[in-house]
Write an enzyme that holds these catalytic residues in place. Structure first.
Site, PDB file in Angstrom:
ATOM      1  N   ASP A 178      17.756 -24.806  51.263  1.00  0.00           N
ATOM      2  CA  ASP A 178      17.125 -23.989  50.231  1.00  0.00           C
ATOM      3  C   ASP A 178      16.260 -24.811  49.277  1.00  0.00           C
ATOM      4  O   ASP A 178      16.364 -26.037  49.236  1.00  0.00           O
ATOM      5  CB  ASP A 178      18.216 -23.299  49.392  1.00  0.00           C
ATOM      6  CG  ASP A 178      18.603 -21.961  49.985  1.00  0.00           C
ATOM      7  OD1 ASP A 178      17.900 -21.482  50.903  1.00  0.00           O
ATOM      8  OD2 ASP A 178      19.623 -21.393  49.539  1.00  0.00           O
ATOM      9  N   TYR A 205      27.858 -31.856  54.559  1.00  0.00           N
ATOM     10  CA  TYR A 205      27.164 -31.648  53.292  1.00  0.00           C
ATOM     11  C   TYR A 205      27.931 -32.383  52.202  1.00  0.00           C
ATOM     12  O   TYR A 205      29.160 -32.490  52.268  1.00  0.00           O
ATOM     13  CB  TYR A 205      27.124 -30.159  52.928  1.00  0.00           C
ATOM     14  CG  TYR A 205      26.090 -29.367  53.676  1.00  0.00           C
ATOM     15  CD1 TYR A 205      24.779 -29.283  53.211  1.00  0.00           C
ATOM     16  CD2 TYR A 205      26.420 -28.687  54.847  1.00  0.00           C
ATOM     17  CE1 TYR A 205      23.823 -28.547  53.894  1.00  0.00           C
ATOM     18  CE2 TYR A 205      25.466 -27.950  55.539  1.00  0.00           C
ATOM     19  CZ  TYR A 205      24.167 -27.886  55.047  1.00  0.00           C
ATOM     20  OH  TYR A 205      23.217 -27.156  55.726  1.00  0.00           O
TER      21      TYR A 205
END
Lengths: 257, 257
Positions: free
Chosen positions: A53, A111
């Site tokens: 994003d 992540y």
């Protein structure tokens, strides 16, 4: 035609995400612009392991592309870095099998989410960590982390707008949390991640750490299968796509040699 | 009328330096804009301890200003931070004597210069460290550092455009260098710094570390009193104004209590 696998890092601060969008500065658009330059105006499409994003960073994102140019990998790297903007950097490039796909062949992703846990703001961290000035109980967070490990239906922990085939069951191999000085880092490794999943899970973990919610409520969230029960989505600046793993990783060195 | 002393940090990346300039984004302009807001449109001038160039950062820069508003220091801090852009942060604000001057009363400044010493570029360091991929001999640099300590005429180690009253003799209390993993940090403390002085000295020190020049050449540079003998000026992104010290520093705590 040759297929190449490319590992890049980018500072997501000034990008509207990885994926191409009209009239927006995106990683894909910058990358394909660089590719087009190298291919003398011919358009070349790239395929990422997945989207990131706006504002989300990548320490090691992976994409593949096909080319008719016959250039050694090290020269590819140099040539691309010479034309790319300074917030994208090609770390490595290597030949891949003809059927390789950066998205579909990824077997594990990692992540990391960074939290700047200090009363005083720090201008130098503002784009690279979530500013969270409240006291947290790290040990309690660590216990909560373990509730997310394993195979679960993550419906409550992804954006309600998540459009995904095949359901929302994913397996997380690691969900951990460490604090060092003012920095809290969350590490999440799994076979796949749904939209906003890391930012929602870490938000819940911080809610546990600050005492806003308690452990049984997490189990309740899993049961509800409803995004509205799991608190807010944390901002993008703390999130880094850290690593993408492929089955043939061991063969990577062979491919390079 | 009350005089206040304010400590701020700023990320210099998107500023054309600290000092106000027409049609440029500067720290002073943003700071005075915030002041004007707080003073309901009335202009308030601020006086920094000294200038920082475009791209140079400050961990703790100091300025003073005068105001007729009677607000407690902690409220000043909150109010200013609420209107300032995210790359400036007020760390502290406190009453100062009527004759206090942020520039003329500073008795010591500390600068730090960060070098990212790794073959591979790092997108996350690009604005906060100078990328220098070559091998360096840290021990040799450390010996060279000591040649800059003490009282010297720094004519060769400041911009030829330096306009300064009273000559170019300065005293450096500390010039040191440490390496930790990929990061080299240079610490320079002194009673005053000339224009570009840190960026030129560190450039010479890296030239020593890479073997480009040898120690006797530094003594020669001092003797020549000519900027052209001291190599290039390093880029601004590695430079941080780290601390400004005042004589009444011990009284600071009293003033706050």
């Amino acid at each position: 035609m040759q297929k190449l696998k490319c590992t890049v890092s980018y500072d997501g601060t000034h990008f509207s995400g990885s994926q191409i969008q009209p009239n927006k500065r995106t990683v894909q658009a910058e990358m394909e612009k660089a590719m087009t330059k190298m291919h003398k105006g011919k358009q070349v499409q790239i395929y990422f392991s997945g989207r990131t994003d706006a504002g989300v960073h990548a320490k090691a994102q992976v994409f593949h592309f096909e080319t008719e140019m016959n250039i050694p990998p090290e020269s590819w790297k140099k040539a691309l870095n010479a034309v790319l903007p300074k917030d994208i950097h090609v770390k490595g490039i290597e030949p891949a099998p003809a059927n390789f796909h950066a998205q579909f062949d990824a077997i594990e992703k990692e992540y990391r989410y960074f939290v700047f846990n200090c009363k005083e703001r720090n201008v130098f961290k503002r784009n690279y960590a979530y500013y969270y000035p409240f006291d947290v109980d790290i040990k309690k967070i660590q216990v909560a982390c373990s509730l997310f490990e394993g195979t679960h239906d993550f419906t409550s922990f992804c954006s309600a707008r998540t459009a995904v085939k095949g359901g929302k069951v994913r397996t997380l191999y690691e969900v951990s949390c460490k604090k060092h000085e003012d920095e809290i880092v969350f590490i999440l490794r799994g076979n796949g991640f749904l939209y906003n999943m890391v930012r929602i899970i870490v938000g819940v973990l911080l809610d546990v750490g600050s005492g806003k919610i308690d452990l049984p409520e997490i189990e309740e969230m899993f049961r509800k299968k409803d995004r509205t029960f799991a608190g807010k989505t944390l901002p993008p600046e703390g999130l880094f796509l850290w690593k993408v793993k492929y089955e043939n990783e061991a063969g990577k060195q062979r491919g390079n040699a």
